[in-house]
Design a protein around this motif. Structure first.
Motif, PDB file in Angstrom:
ATOM      1  N   VAL A  19       0.849  -1.198   0.000  1.00  0.00           N
ATOM      2  CA  VAL A  19       0.000   0.000   0.000  1.00  0.00           C
ATOM      3  C   VAL A  19       0.884   1.247   0.000  1.00  0.00           C
ATOM      4  O   VAL A  19       0.961   1.981   0.982  1.00  0.00           O
ATOM      5  CB  VAL A  19      -0.975  -0.009   1.193  1.00  0.00           C
ATOM      6  N   GLY A  20       1.578   1.433  -1.134  1.00  0.00           N
ATOM      7  CA  GLY A  20       2.372   2.643  -1.333  1.00  0.00           C
ATOM      8  C   GLY A  20       1.645   3.580  -2.263  1.00  0.00           C
ATOM      9  O   GLY A  20       0.420   3.725  -2.185  1.00  0.00           O
ATOM     10  N   LEU A  21       2.389   4.204  -3.169  1.00  0.00           N
ATOM     11  CA  LEU A  21       1.772   5.126  -4.122  1.00  0.00           C
ATOM     12  C   LEU A  21       0.729   4.422  -4.981  1.00  0.00           C
ATOM     13  O   LEU A  21      -0.425   4.867  -5.077  1.00  0.00           O
ATOM     14  CB  LEU A  21       2.848   5.744  -5.018  1.00  0.00           C
ATOM     15  N   GLY A  27      -6.537   1.893  -3.745  1.00  0.00           N
ATOM     16  CA  GLY A  27      -7.458   1.804  -2.616  1.00  0.00           C
ATOM     17  C   GLY A  27      -8.335   3.031  -2.484  1.00  0.00           C
ATOM     18  O   GLY A  27      -9.548   2.932  -2.259  1.00  0.00           O
ATOM     19  N   LEU A  28      -7.733   4.211  -2.630  1.00  0.00           N
ATOM     20  CA  LEU A  28      -8.511   5.454  -2.563  1.00  0.00           C
ATOM     21  C   LEU A  28      -9.572   5.495  -3.657  1.00  0.00           C
ATOM     22  O   LEU A  28     -10.724   5.869  -3.413  1.00  0.00           O
ATOM     23  CB  LEU A  28      -7.587   6.663  -2.707  1.00  0.00           C
ATOM     24  N   ALA A  29      -9.195   5.098  -4.872  1.00  0.00           N
ATOM     25  CA  ALA A  29     -10.153   5.121  -5.981  1.00  0.00           C
ATOM     26  C   ALA A  29     -11.287   4.138  -5.743  1.00  0.00           C
ATOM     27  O   ALA A  29     -12.465   4.454  -5.969  1.00  0.00           O
ATOM     28  CB  ALA A  29      -9.436   4.812  -7.289  1.00  0.00           C
ATOM     29  N   LEU A  30     -10.961   2.945  -5.280  1.00  0.00           N
ATOM     30  CA  LEU A  30     -11.992   1.935  -5.023  1.00  0.00           C
ATOM     31  C   LEU A  30     -12.951   2.398  -3.936  1.00  0.00           C
ATOM     32  O   LEU A  30     -14.176   2.251  -4.062  1.00  0.00           O
ATOM     33  CB  LEU A  30     -11.335   0.617  -4.610  1.00  0.00           C
ATOM     34  N   ARG A  31     -12.415   2.964  -2.865  1.00  0.00           N
ATOM     35  CA  ARG A  31     -13.254   3.354  -1.742  1.00  0.00           C
ATOM     36  C   ARG A  31     -14.077   4.605  -2.074  1.00  0.00           C
ATOM     37  O   ARG A  31     -15.262   4.670  -1.757  1.00  0.00           O
ATOM     38  CB  ARG A  31     -12.398   3.583  -0.496  1.00  0.00           C
ATOM     39  N   VAL A 135       2.354   5.888   0.589  1.00  0.00           N
ATOM     40  CA  VAL A 135       0.911   6.111   0.560  1.00  0.00           C
ATOM     41  C   VAL A 135       0.564   7.587   0.756  1.00  0.00           C
ATOM     42  O   VAL A 135      -0.501   8.043   0.325  1.00  0.00           O
ATOM     43  CB  VAL A 135       0.219   5.223   1.622  1.00  0.00           C
ATOM     44  N   GLU A 136       1.468   8.348   1.345  1.00  0.00           N
ATOM     45  CA  GLU A 136       1.211   9.778   1.527  1.00  0.00           C
ATOM     46  C   GLU A 136       1.098  10.505   0.183  1.00  0.00           C
ATOM     47  O   GLU A 136       0.475  11.564   0.093  1.00  0.00           O
ATOM     48  CB  GLU A 136       2.322  10.416   2.366  1.00  0.00           C
ATOM     49  N   ALA A 137       1.720   9.933  -0.850  1.00  0.00           N
ATOM     50  CA  ALA A 137       1.658  10.549  -2.180  1.00  0.00           C
ATOM     51  C   ALA A 137       0.480  10.024  -3.001  1.00  0.00           C
ATOM     52  O   ALA A 137       0.266  10.478  -4.128  1.00  0.00           O
ATOM     53  CB  ALA A 137       2.965  10.287  -2.935  1.00  0.00           C
ATOM     54  N   ALA A 138      -0.286   9.102  -2.450  1.00  0.00           N
ATOM     55  CA  ALA A 138      -1.379   8.474  -3.198  1.00  0.00           C
ATOM     56  C   ALA A 138      -2.495   9.464  -3.479  1.00  0.00           C
ATOM     57  O   ALA A 138      -2.753  10.380  -2.707  1.00  0.00           O
ATOM     58  CB  ALA A 138      -1.922   7.277  -2.418  1.00  0.00           C
ATOM     59  N   THR A 139      -3.168   9.239  -4.610  1.00  0.00           N
ATOM     60  CA  THR A 139      -4.309  10.058  -4.995  1.00  0.00           C
ATOM     61  C   THR A 139      -5.328   9.189  -5.715  1.00  0.00           C
ATOM     62  O   THR A 139      -4.950   8.324  -6.518  1.00  0.00           O
ATOM     63  CB  THR A 139      -3.890  11.229  -5.913  1.00  0.00           C
ATOM     64  N   ALA A 140      -6.590   9.443  -5.463  1.00  0.00           N
ATOM     65  CA  ALA A 140      -7.650   8.665  -6.111  1.00  0.00           C
ATOM     66  C   ALA A 140      -7.707   8.911  -7.610  1.00  0.00           C
ATOM     67  O   ALA A 140      -8.343   8.152  -8.341  1.00  0.00           O
ATOM     68  CB  ALA A 140      -9.000   9.012  -5.486  1.00  0.00           C
TER      69      ALA A 140
END
Length: 292
Positions: A19-21, A27-31, A135-140
């Motif tokens: 669960v990184g970038l 995960g963000l997009a799915l949720r 994961v801090e750099a993740a975006t939906a």
């Protein structure tokens, strides 16, 4: 997740291993799009996984891979290629009957071969990312309008293929079906070679800066554009170079030929040849991707 000829737009329980970038963005997009009933994050660092929960990338987490994927309807492997190859056999043994397994690795042939004849494994690779990691750099929105390559084989279950295709499209990507080896040859040019060049340019610039310390002050947009991806995590690119060795070497050799031609024209003071080479690059850039 049943049906001989269909695949629902909601994906039940999705396990994301790594669960990184990339995994965090998925995960963000799915949720956020309500595409999964539950998103389980799987990894080795409970603290990092807890951060992913707090950021909304996953609902819950597991540090034991077998336990984390056991109840999943869809498993997405989002770690480095080396780690994917290490854990893949265990994941395929641990998943429940009917579960679909895919990955987002940047090279496909080695991973697809490692999956063997497991029919519900579908290799895939979204052309999306960032020089930033974690994961801090993740975006939906990471996968929005990205091309998501999918690399089935002759033994791939059609329902699994439709499922991975639907997953990619539901998070905003457009899909492209490719042979794994063809995929690897193409991304060696469009993705892997640029990272090799960016790293080499950055190292060369560092040598120049040691001789002339004010060199960084004279770097502007073109240098920033060319070297941006050199900040990408090194382990990712180690694994890519090792698992796509022949295609990367072929891309480097072809680029070296182009660079040698320009070098020779400059050495010869051949103004017409220099201009032709730059004009050819500009024309190709203008036409690149037209009609995709």
């Amino acid at each position: 997740m049943s049906g001989e000829g269909s695949f629902p737009t909601r994906f039940g329980t999705v396990a994301i291993v790594g669960v990184g970038l990339m995994g965090g963005s998925l995960g963000l997009a799915l949720r956020q799009r309500r595409l999964a009933h539950r998103v389980i994050g799987v990894g080795r660092d409970a603290g990092r996984l807890a951060t992913a929960v707090s950021l909304g990338a996953i609902d819950t987490f597991q540090t034991d891979i077998a336990a984390g994927v056991a109840d999943a309807d869809v498993v997405v492997l989002c770690s480095t290629i080396g780690h994917i190859l290490e854990i893949l056999p265990g994941v395929l043994k641990a998943v429940k009957p009917g579960a679909i397994v895919t990955d987002v690795g940047s090279t496909k042939t080695t991973i697809v071969e490692a999956a063997g004849d497991f029919p519900r494994f579908v290799g895939s690779h979204p052309m999306a990312g960032s020089e930033r990691g974690g994961v801090e750099a993740a975006t939906a929105l990471l996968y929005q309008e990205a091309t998501w390559a999918i690399t089935p084989t002759d033994t791939t279950d059609p329902v699994a293929l439709r499922g991975v295709t639907a997953l990619a499209q539901e998070v905003g990507a457009t899909t492209l079906l490719l042979d794994p080896k063809a995929h690897d040859a193409m991304v060696a040019v469009t993705s892997h070679l640029p990272h090799v060049l960016a790293t080499s340019l950055m190292r060369s610039a560092a040598t120049a800066a040691r001789r002339l310390p004010q060199t960084p002050r004279l770097s502007a947009g073109s240098f920033a554009d060319m070297t941006r991806v050199s900040a990408s995590p090194a382990p990712i690119w180690r694994d890519i170079c090792l698992t796509n060795k022949n295609a990367v070497l072929a891309a480097i050799a072809e680029f070296r030929g182009e660079l040698n031609a320009l070098e020779q024209a400059i050495a010869d003071g051949d103004a017409e040849k220099i201009e032709d080479l730059f004009a050819g690059g500009a024309e190709t850039k203008e036409a690149w991707g037209a009609g995709r």
